[in-house]
Scaffold this active site. Sequence first.
Site, mmCIF file in Angstrom:
data_model
loop_
_atom_site.group_PDB
_atom_site.id
_atom_site.type_symbol
_atom_site.label_atom_id
_atom_site.label_comp_id
_atom_site.label_asym_id
_atom_site.label_seq_id
_atom_site.Cartn_x
_atom_site.Cartn_y
_atom_site.Cartn_z
ATOM 1 N N GLY A 136 3.660 82.486 43.051
ATOM 2 C CA GLY A 136 2.641 83.502 42.718
ATOM 3 C C GLY A 136 3.090 84.534 41.721
ATOM 4 C CD GLU A 192 -2.623 75.959 48.802
ATOM 5 O OE1 GLU A 192 -3.312 75.281 48.028
ATOM 6 O OE2 GLU A 192 -2.170 77.069 48.488
ATOM 7 C CE LYS A 207 3.271 77.404 45.927
ATOM 8 N NZ LYS A 207 3.072 78.233 47.117
HETATM 9 N N1 HSE Z 1 -0.888 78.597 50.207
HETATM 10 C C1 HSE Z 1 0.162 79.146 49.425
HETATM 11 C C2 HSE Z 1 1.125 79.869 50.350
HETATM 12 C C3 HSE Z 1 -0.287 80.163 48.428
HETATM 13 O O1 HSE Z 1 0.843 80.013 51.533
HETATM 14 O O2 HSE Z 1 2.151 80.283 49.866
HETATM 15 C C4 HSE Z 1 -0.517 79.705 47.062
HETATM 16 O O3 HSE Z 1 0.479 78.912 46.538
#
Ligand code: HSE
Length: 430
Positions: A136, A192, A207
């Site tokens: 993020g 998500e 990621k």
């Molecule tokens: N769903 C992801 C999290 C957020 O919980 O980190 C966006 O990548």
Amino acid sequence: MSEALKVAVAGLGTVGVGTVELLRAQAALIEARCGRPIVVTDVSARDRDRDRGVDLSTVRWHDDAVAMARDAEVDVVVELIGGAEGTAKAVCETAVRSGKHLVTANKALLARHGFALAQAAETAGVTLSYEAAVAGGIPVIKALREGLAGNVVNRVYGILNGTCNYVLTTMRETGRDFDDVLLEAQALGYAESDPSFDIDGVDAAHKLAILTSVAFGTRVALDAVHVEGIRHVSALDIQFARELGYRIKLLGIARRTHVGIEQRVHPCMVPLDTPIAQVEGVTNAVVAEGDFVGSTVFEGPGAGAGPTASAVASDLIDLARGARIPAFSVACDALQELTPSPMSAHSGAYYLRLMVIDRPGVFAAGASALGEEHVSIESVLQRGRDPDEVVPVVMVTHETEEQAMIRAMERIAEHPAVIEPPRLIRIEAL
Ligand code: HSE
């Protein structure tokens, strides 16, 4: 004044609206920093009539995001639709094929198609940027691609999923159950749309696969990531971790081994006195270890409108300034095929928890199965004394080969007094 950088935004959910708002609120500052304004001129989303709390009267509306990516007279398309396939993929491919720079927050798409997309962008002479796709608001892609560009990176790891970290933190703080805490995380808007992407480690794997590529100069290799989620982490394990001086975290870890590159996402016991152990709640953190710099720690919000918009804006500002950095640190033809270092080649220390009927000889049988596989025990914890009561037995090992540990665990599971599948958590040396 120099000409504005014209931007089309595909997808007006939380992040899309956040991006439009940020670019407007910071217009003067951005113009001063870039020497030119950045202006959203075109947008596309599913429902034109929905009130998004932002004035869209001055922008061109497109019902078809792919057509917008092709036809809009803009310099950049920002893809914030999400999903590895379908419209998001078509928008990204169309944008680069039409000679537009592409900014995306779409980790699932990059983890699956990042290399092909980077190649298409390179061929078209445009830039692919994706700071918002990993952790993020933490500028970790920029840190690896630029700030640490003078280093060989040997390991990069982190807390890459805020939902899992929130769930694990809250379970530890409150003693509440997994399901209950997950519902709360979803209500807070971090999860998500498919919650299994978070709790089964898929989002963190996406990621990690991207981070690995940037850190090691290898092609994105999602299928080579070993993935385990947090469904099986129990309140009991969290309690034992505390007693042993650890915290349980879902980590994504990529490191160079003598075999190749190891990529894994799974719950880890991390020593309490490490920076990563102190990262709580929805916060993300990434640690990158470079040969000249040593260990660097990046921590911050991994999701949400403001942090994600901040990352999208940084990509747009780079473009407005004329910066052109290869998507995965090096040009596509210099990206190496990743040689996976499999989990069978992994070694480390392990936490093993058994639920056993408390009768003489059970503990000795567990210890002997480990001994026969040459696994050395560092410490043991046992609770309860009542015969026929089910009690937990915890064994912590010294560093050992994963394969030996799995074999020992399978033998232990067959013992009639072991009444639940044994639970194994890797202890990470950080
Ligand atoms: N769903 C992801 C999290 C957020 O919980 O980190 C966006 O990548």
